[in-house]
Motif scaffolding. Structure first.
Motif, short mmCIF file in Angstrom:
data_model
loop_
_atom_site.label_atom_id
_atom_site.label_comp_id
_atom_site.label_asym_id
_atom_site.label_seq_id
_atom_site.Cartn_x
_atom_site.Cartn_y
_atom_site.Cartn_z
N TYR A 1 -9.60 7.71 -5.50
CA TYR A 1 -10.21 6.58 -5.36
C TYR A 1 -9.12 5.50 -5.98
O TYR A 1 -9.19 5.44 -7.24
N THR B 1 -6.77 8.23 -1.48
CA THR B 1 -5.41 9.02 -1.00
C THR B 1 -5.51 10.21 -1.84
O THR B 1 -6.26 10.55 -2.72
N GLN C 1 0.81 -1.18 -0.19
CA GLN C 1 -0.02 -0.05 0.21
C GLN C 1 0.91 1.23 0.11
O GLN C 1 0.54 2.39 -0.61
N SER D 1 -9.31 2.41 -1.33
CA SER D 1 -9.26 3.47 -0.49
C SER D 1 -9.33 4.48 -1.23
O SER D 1 -9.45 4.59 -2.51
N LYS E 1 -5.57 1.02 8.44
CA LYS E 1 -5.92 0.32 6.98
C LYS E 1 -7.28 0.59 6.46
O LYS E 1 -8.09 0.39 7.30
N PRO E 2 -7.27 1.03 5.37
CA PRO E 2 -8.49 1.43 5.08
C PRO E 2 -9.51 0.14 4.96
O PRO E 2 -9.26 -0.79 4.19
N ASP E 3 -10.92 0.58 5.09
CA ASP E 3 -11.79 -0.55 5.22
C ASP E 3 -13.06 0.09 4.78
O ASP E 3 -13.49 0.88 5.56
N SER E 4 -13.68 -0.12 3.39
CA SER E 4 -14.78 0.49 3.04
C SER E 4 -15.95 0.56 4.31
O SER E 4 -16.83 1.02 4.15
#
Length: 290
Positions: free
Chosen positions: A221, A216, A103, A214, A124-127
């Motif tokens: 996206y 940034t 990542q 995620s 850590k991204p989690d939708s």
């Protein structure tokens, strides 16, 4: 007559038991018994039964009746399960470190340091969730981090991996359009840019599992898919992401919508990258975009 004499007579008084045939009442046999003999035989029978039961509980039936045996067996199983859990914990820590560094590469931050690694995994991204999970790097994670730091990312020529198992595989085009920027690793452009019409769907190039979904600041996206043979595909500047981390996708399945998100975008387009074992590949060597 005293009570003692009565008890003695009751114990020593003999009785005759006769066994006869039912048809003609002929005598088949007979024997004398007394209460004292019955008591003695009963005590002997109980003693024999007790001895046999004791032997069985120490041998054949030990696993069902001996609590020490059961405790020993349970302790052995607990120790075995503990070793398995420890091994899984190390494996999970190593996987977290690997994904965190991937990542970091995807987002343009490079290989993470020991301090930023903990922050990256913790956030850590989690939708499906907005709350970051707390994470403290273990010794195993830090050792994997050292390996990443000692192995810098280098460009791999597609011809160097032509003999790999995916070199001759068919990949779906993520989107049909016009190439506006080609693969140029010397300029830190590790993929290709494809311009297509508005709201065009982006498709997965092959079967795989989503490892990053995620947003940034630079790339907007972003979505990344782990394929077989350590191949990773990356899709940047999307307007909408349609998949979550951990979801399994099929080749040709719609995963996002083309967009113009992120500070590094130059207009509506898809920035697409291919990475093999941590090194970027030229997508044009494997996929036709027009």
């Amino acid at each position: 007559m005293s009570l003692r004499a009565k008890i003695r007579n009751w114990l020593t008084e003999k009785y005759l038991i006769v066994i006869r045939k039912k048809q003609d009442f002929s005598v088949l046999g007979s024997f004398n018994v007394s209460f004292s003999r019955i008591i003695i035989m009963g005590v002997l029978s109980l003693s024999v039964i007790f001895f046999i039961s004791l032997v069985l509980t120490r041998t054949i039936l030990r696993q069902w009746f001996d609590p020490v045996y059961m405790e020993t067996e349970n302790t052995a199983k607990i120790l075995m399960l503990s070793d398995i859990v420890d091994s899984l914990s190390v494996a999970v820590s190593q996987k977290d470190a690997y994904l965190a560094n991937i990542q970091g590469i995807i987002s343009g931050n490079g290989v993470l340091g020991k301090e930023s690694l903990a922050d990256s995994i913790a956030n850590k991204p989690d939708s499906g969730s907005s709350k970051p999970a707390a994470f403290k790097p273990s010794e195993a994670t830090l050792s994997i981090l050292d390996e990443f730091n000692s192995a810098p990312v280098e460009y791999s020529n597609p011809m160097d991996i032509s003999g790999s198992s995916f070199a001759e595989a068919f990949f779906f085009s993520p989107i049909k359009g016009v190439l506006t920027a080609v693969f140029a690793p010397q300029e830190d452009h590790f993929g290709v840019d494809i311009v297509a019409k508005e709201n065009e769907p982006v498709k997965a190039i092959a079967d795989g599992t989503v490892i990053l979904a995620s947003w940034t600041l630079d790339t907007g996206y972003i979505l990344s898919i782990q394929h077989s043979n350590e191949l990773i595909s990356i899709y940047k500047h999307n307007s909408v992401i349609l998949k979550k981390v951990g979801e399994i996708v099929r080749a040709g399945e719609i995963i996002s919508i083309i967009g113009n998100t992120g500070e590094l975008t130059t207009g509506q387009h898809l920035h697409f990258e291919l990475w093999y074992k941590g090194s970027p590949l030229n997508p044009q060597e494997f996929i036709t975009f027009d």
